[in-house]
Motif scaffolding. Structure first.
Motif, PDB file in Angstrom:
ATOM      1  N   ASN A 284      85.130  37.306  60.346  1.00  0.00           N
ATOM      2  CA  ASN A 284      84.550  35.978  60.565  1.00  0.00           C
ATOM      3  C   ASN A 284      83.056  35.985  60.265  1.00  0.00           C
ATOM      4  N   PHE A 285      82.672  36.749  59.266  1.00  0.00           N
ATOM      5  CA  PHE A 285      81.278  36.827  58.834  1.00  0.00           C
ATOM      6  C   PHE A 285      81.242  37.206  57.364  1.00  0.00           C
ATOM      7  N   VAL A 286      80.070  37.037  56.765  1.00  0.00           N
ATOM      8  CA  VAL A 286      79.840  37.515  55.401  1.00  0.00           C
ATOM      9  C   VAL A 286      78.583  38.365  55.416  1.00  0.00           C
ATOM     10  N   TYR A 287      78.542  39.319  54.490  1.00  0.00           N
ATOM     11  CA  TYR A 287      77.373  40.185  54.376  1.00  0.00           C
ATOM     12  C   TYR A 287      76.618  39.835  53.102  1.00  0.00           C
ATOM     13  N   LEU A 288      75.327  39.559  53.257  1.00  0.00           N
ATOM     14  CA  LEU A 288      74.463  39.234  52.128  1.00  0.00           C
ATOM     15  C   LEU A 288      73.582  40.444  51.843  1.00  0.00           C
ATOM     16  N   PRO A 289      73.834  41.167  50.753  1.00  0.00           N
ATOM     17  CA  PRO A 289      73.016  42.341  50.449  1.00  0.00           C
ATOM     18  C   PRO A 289      71.559  41.964  50.220  1.00  0.00           C
ATOM     19  N   ALA A 290      70.683  42.933  50.397  1.00  0.00           N
ATOM     20  CA  ALA A 290      69.252  42.708  50.178  1.00  0.00           C
ATOM     21  C   ALA A 290      69.007  42.141  48.788  1.00  0.00           C
ATOM     22  N   ARG A 291      68.009  41.279  48.663  1.00  0.00           N
ATOM     23  CA  ARG A 291      67.784  40.534  47.430  1.00  0.00           C
ATOM     24  C   ARG A 291      66.792  41.200  46.487  1.00  0.00           C
ATOM     25  N   GLY A 292      66.527  42.464  46.666  1.00  0.00           N
ATOM     26  CA  GLY A 292      65.620  43.136  45.746  1.00  0.00           C
ATOM     27  C   GLY A 292      64.227  42.543  45.811  1.00  0.00           C
ATOM     28  N   ASP A 293      63.771  41.997  44.678  1.00  0.00           N
ATOM     29  CA  ASP A 293      62.414  41.445  44.607  1.00  0.00           C
ATOM     30  C   ASP A 293      62.336  40.005  45.095  1.00  0.00           C
ATOM     31  N   GLY A 294      63.470  39.393  45.398  1.00  0.00           N
ATOM     32  CA  GLY A 294      63.455  37.999  45.834  1.00  0.00           C
ATOM     33  C   GLY A 294      63.021  37.859  47.280  1.00  0.00           C
ATOM     34  N   ASP A 295      62.811  36.620  47.699  1.00  0.00           N
ATOM     35  CA  ASP A 295      62.473  36.367  49.095  1.00  0.00           C
ATOM     36  C   ASP A 295      63.608  36.846  49.992  1.00  0.00           C
ATOM     37  N   PRO A 296      63.302  37.430  51.141  1.00  0.00           N
ATOM     38  CA  PRO A 296      64.361  37.873  52.053  1.00  0.00           C
ATOM     39  C   PRO A 296      65.258  36.704  52.449  1.00  0.00           C
ATOM     40  N   TRP A 297      66.523  37.019  52.683  1.00  0.00           N
ATOM     41  CA  TRP A 297      67.464  35.972  53.065  1.00  0.00           C
ATOM     42  C   TRP A 297      66.999  35.205  54.292  1.00  0.00           C
ATOM     43  N   MET A 298      66.439  35.900  55.273  1.00  0.00           N
ATOM     44  CA  MET A 298      66.060  35.216  56.504  1.00  0.00           C
ATOM     45  C   MET A 298      64.910  34.246  56.292  1.00  0.00           C
ATOM     46  N   SER A 299      64.062  34.510  55.306  1.00  0.00           N
ATOM     47  CA  SER A 299      62.997  33.548  55.028  1.00  0.00           C
ATOM     48  C   SER A 299      63.571  32.290  54.385  1.00  0.00           C
ATOM     49  N   ILE A 300      64.679  32.436  53.674  1.00  0.00           N
ATOM     50  CA  ILE A 300      65.351  31.284  53.073  1.00  0.00           C
ATOM     51  C   ILE A 300      66.116  30.503  54.140  1.00  0.00           C
ATOM     52  N   LEU A 301      66.811  31.239  55.017  1.00  0.00           N
ATOM     53  CA  LEU A 301      67.594  30.582  56.060  1.00  0.00           C
ATOM     54  C   LEU A 301      66.701  29.900  57.089  1.00  0.00           C
ATOM     55  N   GLY A 302      65.534  30.490  57.340  1.00  0.00           N
ATOM     56  CA  GLY A 302      64.619  29.937  58.328  1.00  0.00           C
ATOM     57  C   GLY A 302      64.854  30.548  59.691  1.00  0.00           C
ATOM     58  N   THR A 303      64.003  31.465  60.088  1.00  0.00           N
ATOM     59  CA  THR A 303      64.218  32.194  61.341  1.00  0.00           C
ATOM     60  C   THR A 303      64.101  31.298  62.568  1.00  0.00           C
ATOM     61  N   ASP A 304      63.439  30.149  62.437  1.00  0.00           N
ATOM     62  CA  ASP A 304      63.348  29.233  63.576  1.00  0.00           C
ATOM     63  C   ASP A 304      64.636  28.445  63.776  1.00  0.00           C
ATOM     64  N   ASP A 305      65.434  28.356  62.714  1.00  0.00           N
ATOM     65  CA  ASP A 305      66.638  27.525  62.758  1.00  0.00           C
ATOM     66  C   ASP A 305      67.932  28.330  62.789  1.00  0.00           C
ATOM     67  N   VAL A 306      67.904  29.548  62.256  1.00  0.00           N
ATOM     68  CA  VAL A 306      69.118  30.347  62.132  1.00  0.00           C
ATOM     69  C   VAL A 306      68.873  31.736  62.719  1.00  0.00           C
ATOM     70  N   VAL A 307      69.735  32.146  63.637  1.00  0.00           N
ATOM     71  CA  VAL A 307      69.689  33.502  64.182  1.00  0.00           C
ATOM     72  C   VAL A 307      70.847  34.271  63.563  1.00  0.00           C
ATOM     73  N   ALA A 308      70.532  35.265  62.729  1.00  0.00           N
ATOM     74  CA  ALA A 308      71.544  36.085  62.076  1.00  0.00           C
ATOM     75  C   ALA A 308      71.178  37.549  62.268  1.00  0.00           C
ATOM     76  N   LYS A 309      72.101  38.425  61.927  1.00  0.00           N
ATOM     77  CA  LYS A 309      71.864  39.862  62.063  1.00  0.00           C
ATOM     78  C   LYS A 309      71.218  40.373  60.784  1.00  0.00           C
ATOM     79  N   GLU A 310      69.944  40.764  60.878  1.00  0.00           N
ATOM     80  CA  GLU A 310      69.216  41.251  59.710  1.00  0.00           C
ATOM     81  C   GLU A 310      69.095  42.767  59.771  1.00  0.00           C
ATOM     82  N   TYR A 311      69.259  43.414  58.618  1.00  0.00           N
ATOM     83  CA  TYR A 311      69.174  44.865  58.522  1.00  0.00           C
ATOM     84  C   TYR A 311      67.829  45.267  57.927  1.00  0.00           C
TER      85      TYR A 311
END
Length: 352
Positions: A284-311
């Motif tokens: 019941n989850f998906v894993y988003l691999p690190a984006r290399g040189d791109g912006d981190p996923w959590m900066s796109i999702l918005g840490t104030d709005d979305v709480v996810a498990k970041e590695y």
């Protein structure tokens, strides 16, 4: 699902792989009735709950142990079947609880990196179990955090080849989200392998995380040893009530699981369309691999709005929420298109 449907919260709580739906009305009614009796102790040692589970899974009550979530059962297993200083082998990264449980039980941790496609490397795991003379080896199916699923025949072969002196902990916390055609024949496995313990939980698909109900399946002799670490009065009295009511509402629960699976696959399809290469999830989850040189996923999702498990490497495990939550997530993730496909990494090995 009307007013009995999901409960969207802010920020979106997508870190713990919880079920976004409240317990079904019939389950809530059963719990309301039972709460009037909380002045009474639960069973000294659980009898009713193991019987309920045994009947459902096709085993005997002697082949079932219960505990405070699958995590509680896992701790009982390690305390009962291992000694301080023994080794625990597991794929890495994995469920955060296993390193903690290893520390509690005084075990030496032997983490084995996942393969580049997010799958558990069974050959490496097996080799480490022999090299470390491991007291226990953990195999998660589906794996957490990648959601990948080892084919059934490979699991049968792994258990067959595992050291007979090692307890194989087969963690099936997310089994209800797996296609039934991919399910293992657990009674057959337990009958053939006395060193196998299967872990399951009512926290995920059944939406009872707050009640902390987990169970283990194993040969009677093994369960007898594990049961020595059962805390008297340790299972709350609502556990058997909630499980019985949930089993009675299995068809309704199946619809909720199907809804979560639909949202999961829809999100993965959207990510694939924008060029993201992520593992196929069977949980019941998906894993988003690190984006290399791109912006981190959590900066796109918005840490104030979305709480996810970041590695540590920037990879993210994202719990599948209700349709409204997933629409919000999809809008955020689709903003990556503006950055360009090259910014989306291929599947890479998650960091520790």
């Amino acid at each position: 699902m009307g007013r009995e449907g999901p409960v969207t919260v802010s920020p979106l709580r997508l870190a713990l792989n919880e079920n976004p739906y409240r317990p079904l009305p019939s389950v809530r009614d059963a719990l309301r009735h039972d709460i009037a009796e909380v002045n009474r102790y639960p069973e000294f040692l659980p009898v009713v709950l193991p019987r309920l589970i045994a009947e459902r899974v096709g085993l005997t009550p002697e082949e079932v142990v219960v505990g405070v979530g699958a995590t509680g059962v896992a701790l009982q297993v390690l305390q009962a079947l291992c000694q301080p200083g023994d080794s625990l082998v597991f794929a890495h990264p994995t469920f955060d609880g296993y390193p903690i449980l290893a520390d509690i039980a005084g075990l030496i941790q032997v983490p084995i990196p996942l393969a580049d496609n997010g799958m558990t490397d069974l050959d490496e795991l097996l080799g480490a179990a022999y090299d470390a003379d491991a007291a226990a080896v953990v195999l998660c199916r589906p794996h957490n955090p990648t959601g990948t699923l080892i084919p059934a025949e490979q699991v049968y072969e792994f258990v067959r080849q595992a050291p007979p002196t090692s307890v194989v902990i087969l963690d099936e916390a997310y089994i209800e989200f797996v296609d039934p055609d991919e399910h293992l024949d657990i009674p057959r496995l337990i009958a053939a392998h006395p060193n196998l313990v299967v872990l399951r939980t009512f926290s995920k698909a059944y939406g009872l995380a707050g009640l902390r109900i987990g169970y283990g399946l194993a040969a009677p002799a093994v369960c007898g040893v594990i049961r020595r670490y059962q805390l008297p009065f340790g299972m709350n009295r609502a556990a058997a009530v909630a499980v019985a009511a949930s089993y009675a509402a299995e068809d309704e629960l199946r619809l909720r699981v199907d809804s979560i699976v639909y949202e999961r696959d829809r999100l993965r399809e959207r990510l694939a369309q924008m060029g993201a290469h992520i593992p196929e999830s069977h949980a019941n989850f998906v894993y988003l691999p690190a984006r290399g040189d791109g912006d981190p996923w959590m900066s796109i999702l918005g840490t104030d709005d979305v709480v996810a498990k970041e590695y540590p490497d920037g990879g993210v495990r994202l719990t599948v929420g209700d349709p409204r939550e997933m629409a919000i997530v999809a809008r955020r993730l689709l903003e990556v298109d503006e950055i360009g496909e090259s910014a989306v990494s291929r599947m890479s090995r998650p960091a520790s």
